[in-house]
Motif scaffolding. Structure first.
Motif, PDB file in Angstrom:
ATOM      1  N   THR A 245      60.718  18.235  57.900  1.00  0.00           N
ATOM      2  CA  THR A 245      61.767  17.887  56.802  1.00  0.00           C
ATOM      3  C   THR A 245      60.674  17.716  55.536  1.00  0.00           C
ATOM      4  OG1 THR A 245      63.351  16.628  58.417  1.00  0.00           O
ATOM      5  CG2 THR A 245      63.038  15.680  56.458  1.00  0.00           C
ATOM      6  N   LEU A 246      59.740  17.293  55.620  1.00  0.00           N
ATOM      7  CA  LEU A 246      58.716  17.136  54.488  1.00  0.00           C
ATOM      8  C   LEU A 246      58.356  18.466  53.634  1.00  0.00           C
ATOM      9  CD1 LEU A 246      56.511  14.493  56.007  1.00  0.00           C
ATOM     10  CD2 LEU A 246      58.254  13.831  54.193  1.00  0.00           C
ATOM     11  N   GLU A 247      58.208  19.479  54.476  1.00  0.00           N
ATOM     12  CA  GLU A 247      57.933  20.766  54.043  1.00  0.00           C
ATOM     13  C   GLU A 247      59.001  21.342  53.202  1.00  0.00           C
ATOM     14  OE1 GLU A 247      55.200  23.302  56.191  1.00  0.00           O
ATOM     15  OE2 GLU A 247      54.244  21.736  57.243  1.00  0.00           O
ATOM     16  N   TYR A 248      59.968  21.208  54.043  1.00  0.00           N
ATOM     17  CA  TYR A 248      61.102  21.799  53.451  1.00  0.00           C
ATOM     18  C   TYR A 248      61.703  21.299  52.161  1.00  0.00           C
ATOM     19  CZ  TYR A 248      62.138  24.183  58.036  1.00  0.00           C
ATOM     20  OH  TYR A 248      62.002  24.978  58.974  1.00  0.00           O
ATOM     21  N   ALA A 249      61.618  19.896  52.084  1.00  0.00           N
ATOM     22  CA  ALA A 249      62.083  19.215  50.952  1.00  0.00           C
ATOM     23  C   ALA A 249      61.139  19.408  49.560  1.00  0.00           C
ATOM     24  CB  ALA A 249      61.918  17.784  51.213  1.00  0.00           C
ATOM     25  N   TYR A 250      59.981  19.824  49.990  1.00  0.00           N
ATOM     26  CA  TYR A 250      58.863  20.365  48.928  1.00  0.00           C
ATOM     27  C   TYR A 250      59.219  21.637  48.404  1.00  0.00           C
ATOM     28  CZ  TYR A 250      54.675  22.227  46.601  1.00  0.00           C
ATOM     29  OH  TYR A 250      53.723  22.749  45.691  1.00  0.00           O
ATOM     30  N   GLN A 251      59.566  22.626  49.475  1.00  0.00           N
ATOM     31  CA  GLN A 251      59.805  23.915  49.128  1.00  0.00           C
ATOM     32  C   GLN A 251      61.317  23.957  48.460  1.00  0.00           C
ATOM     33  OE1 GLN A 251      59.716  25.833  53.126  1.00  0.00           O
ATOM     34  NE2 GLN A 251      57.411  25.374  53.141  1.00  0.00           N
ATOM     35  N   ASP A 252      62.122  23.149  48.617  1.00  0.00           N
ATOM     36  CA  ASP A 252      63.314  22.836  47.953  1.00  0.00           C
ATOM     37  C   ASP A 252      63.221  22.679  46.510  1.00  0.00           C
ATOM     38  OD1 ASP A 252      65.104  23.692  50.183  1.00  0.00           O
ATOM     39  OD2 ASP A 252      65.588  21.722  50.614  1.00  0.00           O
ATOM     40  N   TRP A 253      62.194  21.652  46.280  1.00  0.00           N
ATOM     41  CA  TRP A 253      61.856  21.038  44.872  1.00  0.00           C
ATOM     42  C   TRP A 253      61.227  22.595  44.207  1.00  0.00           C
ATOM     43  CZ3 TRP A 253      56.889  20.689  42.788  1.00  0.00           C
ATOM     44  CH2 TRP A 253      56.905  20.256  41.354  1.00  0.00           C
ATOM     45  N   CYS A 254      60.374  23.328  44.776  1.00  0.00           N
ATOM     46  CA  CYS A 254      59.937  24.596  44.220  1.00  0.00           C
ATOM     47  C   CYS A 254      61.033  25.507  43.706  1.00  0.00           C
ATOM     48  CB  CYS A 254      58.997  25.491  45.397  1.00  0.00           C
ATOM     49  SG  CYS A 254      57.542  24.217  45.431  1.00  0.00           S
ATOM     50  N   ILE A 255      62.064  25.693  44.746  1.00  0.00           N
ATOM     51  CA  ILE A 255      63.356  26.346  44.467  1.00  0.00           C
ATOM     52  C   ILE A 255      64.125  25.953  43.392  1.00  0.00           C
ATOM     53  CG2 ILE A 255      65.354  27.437  45.273  1.00  0.00           C
ATOM     54  CD1 ILE A 255      64.141  27.448  48.079  1.00  0.00           C
ATOM     55  N   ALA A 256      63.983  24.575  43.307  1.00  0.00           N
ATOM     56  CA  ALA A 256      64.837  23.873  42.066  1.00  0.00           C
ATOM     57  C   ALA A 256      64.080  24.282  40.765  1.00  0.00           C
ATOM     58  CB  ALA A 256      65.065  22.492  42.417  1.00  0.00           C
ATOM     59  N   ASN A 257      62.805  24.113  40.786  1.00  0.00           N
ATOM     60  CA  ASN A 257      62.116  24.462  39.539  1.00  0.00           C
ATOM     61  C   ASN A 257      62.273  25.683  39.296  1.00  0.00           C
ATOM     62  OD1 ASN A 257      61.337  21.698  39.071  1.00  0.00           O
ATOM     63  ND2 ASN A 257      59.744  21.780  40.456  1.00  0.00           N
ATOM     64  N   MET A 258      62.241  27.020  39.936  1.00  0.00           N
ATOM     65  CA  MET A 258      62.557  28.364  39.746  1.00  0.00           C
ATOM     66  C   MET A 258      63.956  28.443  39.150  1.00  0.00           C
ATOM     67  SD  MET A 258      61.001  29.980  43.111  1.00  0.00           S
ATOM     68  CE  MET A 258      61.242  31.692  42.663  1.00  0.00           C
ATOM     69  N   ALA A 259      64.836  27.469  39.824  1.00  0.00           N
ATOM     70  CA  ALA A 259      66.266  27.862  39.258  1.00  0.00           C
ATOM     71  C   ALA A 259      66.401  27.135  37.962  1.00  0.00           C
ATOM     72  CB  ALA A 259      67.199  27.101  40.065  1.00  0.00           C
ATOM     73  N   LYS A 260      65.670  25.996  37.333  1.00  0.00           N
ATOM     74  CA  LYS A 260      65.597  25.649  36.164  1.00  0.00           C
ATOM     75  C   LYS A 260      65.165  26.669  35.278  1.00  0.00           C
ATOM     76  CE  LYS A 260      64.922  21.371  33.518  1.00  0.00           C
ATOM     77  NZ  LYS A 260      66.334  20.875  33.621  1.00  0.00           N
ATOM     78  N   SER A 261      64.004  27.182  35.400  1.00  0.00           N
ATOM     79  CA  SER A 261      63.361  28.071  34.629  1.00  0.00           C
ATOM     80  C   SER A 261      64.140  29.160  34.521  1.00  0.00           C
ATOM     81  CB  SER A 261      61.915  28.559  35.135  1.00  0.00           C
ATOM     82  OG  SER A 261      61.022  27.294  34.979  1.00  0.00           O
ATOM     83  N   LEU A 262      64.860  29.710  35.262  1.00  0.00           N
ATOM     84  CA  LEU A 262      65.862  30.700  35.144  1.00  0.00           C
ATOM     85  C   LEU A 262      67.446  30.706  34.710  1.00  0.00           C
ATOM     86  CD1 LEU A 262      64.492  32.681  38.317  1.00  0.00           C
ATOM     87  CD2 LEU A 262      63.888  33.124  36.115  1.00  0.00           C
ATOM     88  N   GLY A 263      67.255  29.156  34.563  1.00  0.00           N
ATOM     89  CA  GLY A 263      68.725  28.970  33.713  1.00  0.00           C
ATOM     90  C   GLY A 263      70.203  28.813  34.874  1.00  0.00           C
ATOM     91  N   LYS A 264      69.539  28.341  35.937  1.00  0.00           N
ATOM     92  CA  LYS A 264      70.501  28.287  37.134  1.00  0.00           C
ATOM     93  C   LYS A 264      70.777  26.940  37.580  1.00  0.00           C
ATOM     94  CE  LYS A 264      68.629  32.825  38.975  1.00  0.00           C
ATOM     95  NZ  LYS A 264      69.864  33.665  38.518  1.00  0.00           N
ATOM     96  N   ASN A 265      71.347  26.350  36.580  1.00  0.00           N
ATOM     97  CA  ASN A 265      71.450  24.584  36.616  1.00  0.00           C
ATOM     98  C   ASN A 265      72.295  24.295  37.920  1.00  0.00           C
ATOM     99  OD1 ASN A 265      70.060  24.528  34.385  1.00  0.00           O
ATOM    100  ND2 ASN A 265      71.995  24.632  33.142  1.00  0.00           N
ATOM    101  N   GLU A 266      73.253  25.109  38.331  1.00  0.00           N
ATOM    102  CA  GLU A 266      74.040  24.476  39.571  1.00  0.00           C
ATOM    103  C   GLU A 266      72.911  24.587  40.731  1.00  0.00           C
ATOM    104  OE1 GLU A 266      77.659  26.038  42.222  1.00  0.00           O
ATOM    105  OE2 GLU A 266      77.898  26.544  40.253  1.00  0.00           O
ATOM    106  N   ASN A 267      72.116  25.657  40.542  1.00  0.00           N
ATOM    107  CA  ASN A 267      71.155  25.856  42.160  1.00  0.00           C
ATOM    108  C   ASN A 267      70.204  24.838  41.903  1.00  0.00           C
ATOM    109  OD1 ASN A 267      71.589  29.199  41.662  1.00  0.00           O
ATOM    110  ND2 ASN A 267      72.503  28.116  43.264  1.00  0.00           N
ATOM    111  N   TYR A 268      69.831  24.508  40.712  1.00  0.00           N
ATOM    112  CA  TYR A 268      68.839  23.451  40.430  1.00  0.00           C
ATOM    113  C   TYR A 268      69.296  22.156  40.921  1.00  0.00           C
ATOM    114  CZ  TYR A 268      66.235  19.724  37.890  1.00  0.00           C
ATOM    115  OH  TYR A 268      65.479  18.693  37.513  1.00  0.00           O
TER     116      TYR A 268
END
Length: 787
Positions: free
Chosen positions: A493-516
């Motif tokens: 749970t803890l590792e997946y949550a951190y990895q999800d945050w990493c994906i969210a930030n990738m999405a934000k930088s790439l302009g994918k706000n819904e995914n963020y």
């Protein structure tokens, strides 16, 4: 003339200094009880070949070159986590090759031994042979100096078990009176589920007087010599014989290898070692190591600290190794049958990236993921590109690569934090849209988070990503689901949550706000397993009930590496595994004072153990710098408003856990793929990031360096310099003040961009904490607090 002499002086001064980095690094540190892939003197940074002596075989841990063993069994060319191959042993007298490695062993004698990056010299005492070893990226180079001998032999046992690897078959054939070629087929291991073949071409500087091949007897009970110039068998080998050697006569041996074909092994050898100049090859290897190690120059501190620094830095370049040939060819073994594929070439005809034979990245957000974007972005990109190549070839972005196969080491999507770090620091050279697509897929059922550790079957269930999405945590019952390892629901749970945050930030930088928005919501799932009544992360079942009985720290009855619900650790350590929302964690734990008090008590309790658990007893520790889940703990004090305690405890850990330079200790445990070396480097230079540089606006956190001056040579010919001042002959643990590019800085962190653009920091150190420095909070916008 004066100008010419001055230029010559500068050149010689620079050359002498650069040589010091490779001369300071000591491959023998910590070799009493190493991993098979730990020791690497005669190798290049990330080289396919790691040529070294073996004194013990049989496993990944406690194998390879063990300094206190009594005998050398062989010299072999591949020392990786799950691949090995091509052993060589020179002897004099009657040849006993058919009796196995043990029959030809020689007493291990360290007198006159030299082990430096790129070169190893050692005496085979029982034979009076001096062995010298060096290598290029894809070829090994041996120089053997013999005593006067009526007969001498150079043995290659192609089916001998090496390290953790058994061999299924070997082949060798004579091509001339100076050359043989062949291969060894590695059997599957527990971690690498398919065969893997290593091919070789071996050239001798002196024509052999006789060449001898062997195979198994008709009933396979013994080995026997064969008539003819080749062998192909489950017990295969070859030895070259020489007669009437003179005292001091030298025979050189070159061995090119490939995981694709014998033709490619020859091509690698021809390209990388075109002549018999052994000393020039040593100089080339040393130059390569100086180029790598010299990207960070340090001065000041003690000699022991400098030796350990460059030894640590060396270790960051030996945990993963290239596996493509000079023409870009590599073997993709991810399908039903092996397929040869090619890395695209540059305009100069070189592979555009290295396809790596690489262990996973479990926990690397607190070491290598920081160091690579800082100083070595091409190596981080090689690894990222390797795992993305699996996405192209198989449809799933990988987290491991051994023998051209995804082997599902540990759990989760460990590649995502690296992708995010490279992207956010503007160091990424891979296709960012493709990287996001691979990360997105892995965040749902059908991706790599379906799989627990080493779960390779067609219907994986042990990863529990479907439960993570359904329950908003991974329930405790995951331990009974699937057939993989490391099925700790709370840890997942803890590792997946951190990895999800990493994906969210990738999405934000790439302009994918819904995914963020989606992944940022998921990054808060850590809150669903935080038990406020105990103050710890606590496993929970599918009905929402807390695990009972519950122990934050295990006892001798816990069994295995971890307490129930966790992975190679326990709740006392994993409860701090929320790098994406440290502020939220501090608040949940009762605020800054309560957080600091609790964390500091853990550190005080870990002083007798040197802040590291015994390997395999991670359940017993409150602080454990022998393993990945707690590598950020000392840096958390800064986030709770008391950076002077981070300065103190980082310095304590650096000295007690990573300060030793003897063969006995070195790392107080498992130096896993250079990760602990990378962390030790960061502690020494006083830079870190709890979030692993994966934030949209990444920062570097400042602690107190151990050196007077540190110069980082950055991409684009930029430099960043850290200079420290402190009272003479006094403790310099605590930061008194900091100047960033000539301006006062009262934050414990500063933008990564200020580092990457080049500049300087001046740090005034002292023996007493300055409790007013570093307490300002850097305004990074709403990204960090958006959880």
């Amino acid at each position: 003339m004066k100008r010419l002499l001055f230029a010559l002086f500068l050149f010689l001064s620079t050359t002498v200094f650069c040589q010091q980095q490779a001369d300071l690094a000591n491959p023998l540190v910590g070799t009493i009880k190493p991993r098979f892939d730990f020791f690497a003197a005669a190798s290049l940074p990330y080289g396919m070949v790691a040529l070294s002596p073996d004194t013990h075989h049989g496993d990944l841990w406690n194998a390879g070159y063990r300094y206190n063993d009594g005998y050398i069994l062989n010299f072999s060319h591949i020392h990786n986590t799950q691949t090995a191959g091509i052993p060589v042993m020179p002897v004099v007298g009657t040849c006993k090759a058919l009796q196995g490695l043990e029959a030809s062993k020689s007493t291990l004698n360290h007198q006159g031994e030299i082990a430096k990056p790129g070169y190893h010299k050692i005496l085979l005492q029982d034979y009076g042979i001096t062995a010298e070893l060096t290598s290029s990226q894809r070829a090994g180079f041996h120089r053997y100096t013999f005593p006067a001998a009526r007969e001498a032999h150079i043995i290659m046992d192609l089916t001998a078990a090496l390290g953790p690897v058994q061999m299924l078959r070997g082949y060798a054939s004579k091509k001339s009176d100076r050359e043989i070629e062949g291969y060894s087929v590695m059997a599957p291991t527990f971690r690498r589920k398919k065969n893997c073949t290593v091919y070789f071409v071996a050239r001798f500087s002196k024509p052999f007087d006789k060449i001898n091949f062997w195979k198994s007897s008709a009933d396979s009970s013994v080995k026997e010599l064969v008539n003819g110039d080749m062998t192909d068998d489950s017990k295969a080998g070859v030895y070259a014989s020489y007669y009437n050697l003179k005292q001091g006569e030298q025979i050189l041996l070159q061995v090119g290898i490939s995981f694709v074909s014998m033709e490619n092994a020859r091509m690698n050898l021809d390209k990388e070692i075109p002549n018999w100049n052994f000393d020039a090859a040593v100089a080339n290897a040393k130059s390569a190591w100086n180029d790598y190690l010299g990207r960070i120059e340090v001065s000041g501190g003690t000699r022991r600290q400098q030796v350990k620094f460059y030894t640590d830095l060396m270790h960051t370049a030996i945990g993963r190794r290239i596996s493509e040939d000079v023409n870009g060819a590599y073997t993709d073994n991810s399908g039903a049958t092996p397929v040869v594929r090619y890395v695209p070439l540059t305009a100069k005809g070189n592979p555009s990236y290295h396809f790596m034979d690489a262990d996973g990245l479990w926990g690397s957000q607190w070491n290598l993921n920081i160091l690579w974007p800082m100083v070595y972005p091409e190596y981080g990109n090689d690894l990222a590109s390797t795992f993305l190549t699996y996405y192209k070839n198989t449809g799933t972005m990988a987290r491991t690569s051994w023998g051209g196969q995804e082997c599902y080491v540990m759990v989760g999507d460990q590649t995502v934090p690296l992708l995010a770090a490279l992207l956010q620091t503007h160091r990424a050279t891979f296709n960012k849209e493709e990287a996001f697509a691979g990360a997105y897929k892995n965040g749902f059922p059908g991706g790599i988070r379906d799989r627990a550790g080493y779960e390779s079957g067609p219907s994986p269930k042990g990863g529990g990503i479907d439960w993570y999405i359904k329950y908003k945590y991974v329930p405790f019952e995951i331990r009974f689901r699937g057939d993989g390892f490391h099925r700790g629901g709370a840890a997942m749970t803890l590792e997946y949550a951190y990895q999800d945050w990493c994906i969210a930030n990738m999405a934000k930088s790439l302009g994918k706000n819904e995914n963020y928005d989606l992944f940022m919501r998921r990054s808060a799932y850590w809150k669903n397993i935080y038990d406020a009544s105990s103050g710890y992360m606590r496993p929970k079942d599918t009905l929402g009930n807390w695990l009972t009985p519950f122990e934050p720290v295990g006892t001798s009855t816990s069994g295995g590496h971890a307490t129930p619900g966790f992975i190679e650790s326990n709740s006392a350590i994993y409860s701090y595994y929320v790098p994406q929302d440290v502020k939220g964690l501090i608040q949940a734990m009762g605020g800054q004072s309560a957080f600091v008090e609790k964390l500091e008590e853990s550190f005080k309790s870990a002083i007798p153990s040197g802040f590291a658990a015994e390997h395999g007893e991670h359940w017993a520790a409150r602080v454990d710098y022998d393993n990945q889940p707690g590598c950020h703990l000392a840096h958390l004090f800064s986030h709770a408003g008391e950076p002077w305690k981070t300065q103190y405890w980082v310095r304590q850990v650096k000295e007690a856990t990573f300060g030793d330079t003897t063969t006995t200790v070195g790392y107080r445990g498992d130096e896993d793929q250079g990760q602990m070396g990378g962390l030790s480097v960061l502690m020494a230079v006083g830079l870190f990031d709890v979030q692993g540089l994966a934030d949209v606006n990444p920062t570097l956190e400042i602690t107190s360096p151990i050196f007077d001056k540190i110069t980082f040579h950055l991409p684009g010919k930029k430099t960043f310099v850290i200079q420290t001042t402190s009272p003479a002959e006094k403790d310099n643990t605590y930061i008194q003040s900091v100047m960033l590019n000539g301006k006062p800085l009262n934050n414990f962190e500063f933008p990564f961009s200020a580092f990457a653009n080049g500049g300087s920091i001046k740090i005034n150190l002292g023996p007493q904490p300055n409790k007013t420095w570093g307490t300002n909070i850097l305004d990074k916008g709403s990204v960090r607090s958006s959880n």
